[in-house]
Write an enzyme that holds these catalytic residues in place. Structure first.
Site, PDB file in Angstrom:
ATOM      1  N   ARG A  22      47.911 -10.190  63.773  1.00  0.00           N
ATOM      2  CA  ARG A  22      47.804  -9.405  65.002  1.00  0.00           C
ATOM      3  C   ARG A  22      46.358  -8.926  65.156  1.00  0.00           C
ATOM      4  NH1 ARG A  22      51.768 -11.523  66.397  1.00  0.00           N
ATOM      5  NH2 ARG A  22      53.778 -10.609  66.966  1.00  0.00           N
ATOM      6  N   HIS A  57      46.187 -17.325  70.619  1.00  0.00           N
ATOM      7  CA  HIS A  57      47.479 -16.920  70.038  1.00  0.00           C
ATOM      8  C   HIS A  57      48.426 -18.131  70.004  1.00  0.00           C
ATOM      9  CE1 HIS A  57      50.373 -13.331  69.302  1.00  0.00           C
ATOM     10  NE2 HIS A  57      50.828 -14.419  68.721  1.00  0.00           N
TER      11      HIS A  57
HETATM   12  P1  NAP Z   1      57.391 -10.836  56.898  1.00  0.00           P
HETATM   13  O1  NAP Z   1      58.286 -11.930  56.403  1.00  0.00           O
HETATM   14  O2  NAP Z   1      58.001  -9.553  57.316  1.00  0.00           O
HETATM   15  O3  NAP Z   1      56.288 -10.584  55.749  1.00  0.00           O
HETATM   16  C1  NAP Z   1      55.421  -9.516  55.781  1.00  0.00           C
HETATM   17  C2  NAP Z   1      54.614  -9.498  54.487  1.00  0.00           C
HETATM   18  O4  NAP Z   1      53.576  -8.520  54.631  1.00  0.00           O
HETATM   19  C3  NAP Z   1      55.450  -9.113  53.267  1.00  0.00           C
HETATM   20  O5  NAP Z   1      55.027  -9.833  52.134  1.00  0.00           O
HETATM   21  C4  NAP Z   1      55.107  -7.642  53.096  1.00  0.00           C
HETATM   22  O6  NAP Z   1      55.187  -7.155  51.759  1.00  0.00           O
HETATM   23  C5  NAP Z   1      53.656  -7.627  53.524  1.00  0.00           C
HETATM   24  N1  NAP Z   1      53.261  -6.259  53.928  1.00  0.00           N
HETATM   25  C6  NAP Z   1      53.810  -5.477  54.893  1.00  0.00           C
HETATM   26  N2  NAP Z   1      53.181  -4.283  54.934  1.00  0.00           N
HETATM   27  C7  NAP Z   1      52.230  -4.313  53.972  1.00  0.00           C
HETATM   28  C8  NAP Z   1      51.286  -3.369  53.485  1.00  0.00           C
HETATM   29  N3  NAP Z   1      51.184  -2.140  54.014  1.00  0.00           N
HETATM   30  N4  NAP Z   1      50.483  -3.738  52.468  1.00  0.00           N
HETATM   31  C9  NAP Z   1      50.588  -4.961  51.899  1.00  0.00           C
HETATM   32  N5  NAP Z   1      51.475  -5.922  52.302  1.00  0.00           N
HETATM   33  C10 NAP Z   1      52.289  -5.578  53.329  1.00  0.00           C
HETATM   34  O7  NAP Z   1      56.527 -11.352  58.140  1.00  0.00           O
HETATM   35  P2  NAP Z   1      56.200 -12.873  58.557  1.00  0.00           P
HETATM   36  O8  NAP Z   1      57.390 -13.508  59.191  1.00  0.00           O
HETATM   37  O9  NAP Z   1      55.574 -13.538  57.397  1.00  0.00           O
HETATM   38  O10 NAP Z   1      55.144 -12.623  59.735  1.00  0.00           O
HETATM   39  C11 NAP Z   1      53.941 -11.948  59.505  1.00  0.00           C
HETATM   40  C12 NAP Z   1      53.242 -11.682  60.825  1.00  0.00           C
HETATM   41  O11 NAP Z   1      52.712 -12.886  61.373  1.00  0.00           O
HETATM   42  C13 NAP Z   1      54.138 -11.171  61.967  1.00  0.00           C
HETATM   43  O12 NAP Z   1      54.418  -9.803  61.833  1.00  0.00           O
HETATM   44  C14 NAP Z   1      53.284 -11.454  63.178  1.00  0.00           C
HETATM   45  O13 NAP Z   1      52.412 -10.362  63.412  1.00  0.00           O
HETATM   46  C15 NAP Z   1      52.450 -12.653  62.750  1.00  0.00           C
HETATM   47  N6  NAP Z   1      52.767 -13.871  63.512  1.00  0.00           N
HETATM   48  C16 NAP Z   1      51.755 -14.482  64.191  1.00  0.00           C
HETATM   49  C17 NAP Z   1      52.019 -15.636  64.915  1.00  0.00           C
HETATM   50  C18 NAP Z   1      50.909 -16.356  65.626  1.00  0.00           C
HETATM   51  O14 NAP Z   1      51.176 -17.339  66.330  1.00  0.00           O
HETATM   52  N7  NAP Z   1      49.672 -15.943  65.490  1.00  0.00           N
HETATM   53  C19 NAP Z   1      53.317 -16.172  64.921  1.00  0.00           C
HETATM   54  C20 NAP Z   1      54.300 -15.514  64.224  1.00  0.00           C
HETATM   55  C21 NAP Z   1      54.030 -14.362  63.504  1.00  0.00           C
HETATM   56  P3  NAP Z   1      56.580  -7.149  50.926  1.00  0.00           P
HETATM   57  O15 NAP Z   1      56.825  -8.613  50.605  1.00  0.00           O
HETATM   58  O16 NAP Z   1      56.264  -6.349  49.740  1.00  0.00           O
HETATM   59  O17 NAP Z   1      57.626  -6.570  51.840  1.00  0.00           O
HETATM   60  C1  GLV Z   2      54.106 -14.494  67.510  1.00  0.00           C
HETATM   61  O1  GLV Z   2      53.053 -13.964  67.405  1.00  0.00           O
HETATM   62  C2  GLV Z   2      55.340 -13.961  66.958  1.00  0.00           C
HETATM   63  O2  GLV Z   2      55.311 -12.836  66.438  1.00  0.00           O
HETATM   64  O3  GLV Z   2      56.377 -14.661  67.027  1.00  0.00           O
END
Ligand code: NAP
Ligand code: GLV
Length: 321
Positions: A236, A284
């Site tokens: 983000r 994005h």
């Molecule tokens: P997720 O499965 O919820 O994983 C989040 C990870 O971040 C977990 O390992 C968590 O730790 C860690 N985390 C959270 N808060 C933290 C903190 N304060 N300090 C250190 N680590 C922390 O999320 P995801 O599905 O992988 O997605 C991650 C992000 O990618 C989304 O929230 C979104 O913003 C972004 N995204 C971007 C796109 C794009 O096209 N650019 C698309 C989809 C998603 P724990 O394992 O210890 O809980």
């Molecule tokens: C894209 O950024 C998503 O969070 O799905």
């Protein structure tokens, strides 16, 4: 069940989602703004994609908010979203794979100087940069959730010297059983982050945006990294303090930034990122929601709701992700 579809999209996009979801949810009625009114009290669930603020108020029978987006920061940032209704987010292996591809492209391009060579071509300049082995390049992945793990896995397979950072020191037992222990070091906590940053030539951010992670990529973070390191932000925009990143790029503290996400999207035409020679801008697009698989995955949770079965991928509202 009656279901509402709420998003910030144009009519064509909404119609495509409505058709894909309706095909997966035969026997349930899908309603969206603009259709003949329905009794709000009869609506059991909302399927949402960045819904306009305030649009989740006034549905007294709501039992689930199913997001079509993986990140729910904007949804949770809307104080009018009812606090007592569970929120589920999109978790889709197709999106994780897409994210791993984007991260691999960015890391390979930085490691093999592709962005430098593109600038040199523009200037008709012939200069060869040293070619290092992947196992000499240290990459730190912030976040070890669905996306961060998939990215670290792909980079590890490619031979990079991967390490990662997460919030909790222990991996949940279910994750360990599903994917086994990570074969790369995984750190947690602020002290470990400073140590990991000091070694990281490439930083790939895949954290969720929460009060704890907002602004984490700031001057302190950039100063902690080796001079000339690169930053890849695929999570983000508000993770980055833009003024600090631009200052770090201008001073050479950071050598290049690949940015897919921005505090204001679309990125305003006058923003310095567009024309900065050491910045690569993506709109994005790192991991777009795949309509075909996402409709099926969202429908799976709605079928579970209808059958009174456990719901998948619920967001911890307290934690913010
Ligand atoms: P997720 O499965 O919820 O994983 C989040 C990870 O971040 C977990 O390992 C968590 O730790 C860690 N985390 C959270 N808060 C933290 C903190 N304060 N300090 C250190 N680590 C922390 O999320 P995801 O599905 O992988 O997605 C991650 C992000 O990618 C989304 O929230 C979104 O913003 C972004 N995204 C971007 C796109 C794009 O096209 N650019 C698309 C989809 C998603 P724990 O394992 O210890 O809980
Ligand atoms: C894209 O950024 C998503 O969070 O799905």
């Amino acid at each position: 069940m009656n279901l509402v579809l709420l998003g910030s999209w144009d009519d064509d996009e909404r119609d495509a989602w409505a058709a894909a979801l309706q095909a997966e949810l035969p026997g349930h009625r899908l309603w969206w703004p603009g259709q003949a009114p329905l009794d709000p009290a009869t609506v059991a669930a909302a399927i949402v994609a960045n819904p306009p603020p305030g649009s989740l108020q006034g549905w007294p029978g709501l039992r689930l908010i199913q997001s079509l987006w993986a990140g729910v920061d904007r949804l949770l940032g809307d104080a009018t979203v009812p606090a007592d209704v569970p929120v589920a987010r999109m978790v889709d292996p197709a999106m994780n794979r897409a994210m791993a591809e984007t991260a691999l492209w960015a890391v390979l391009s930085l490691h093999r100087h592709t962005f430098r060579y593109a600038r040199q071509q523009h200037l008709h300049r012939w200069h060869v940069w040293p070619q290092r082995r992947a196992d000499e390049v240290a990459v730190l992945v912030l976040g070890q959730g669905q996306m961060g793990h998939a990215v670290a896995q792909r980079l590890h397979e490619q031979g990079y010297r991967v390490s990662a950072w997460r919030r909790t020191p222990s991996v949940p037992a279910a994750t360990r059983a599903a994917v086994g222990p990570a074969p790369w070091p995984v750190h947690s906590g602020p002290v470990a982050l400073r140590v990991a940053l000091a070694r990281a030539e490439l930083l790939v951010n895949l954290l969720p945006l929460t009060p704890e992670t907002r602004g984490l990529l700031d001057a302190r973070c950039f100063c902690a990294m080796p001079r000339g390191a690169a930053v890849v932000n695929l999570a983000r925009g508000a993770h980055v303090v833009d003024a600090d990143l631009l200052a770090a790029l201008d001073s050479g503290a950071i050598g290049h930034a690949v940015l897919d996400v921005f505090s204001t999207e679309p990125l305003p035409p006058e923003h310095r990122y567009w024309s900065h020679p050491q910045v690569t801008v993506l709109p994005h697009a790192a991991a777009q929601t795949d309509l075909r698989s996402a409709a099926r995955l969202a429908a799976r949770n709605l079928h579970a709701l209808a059958a009174g079965q456990p719901l998948q991928h619920l967001v911890d509202r307290q934690r913010g992700y």
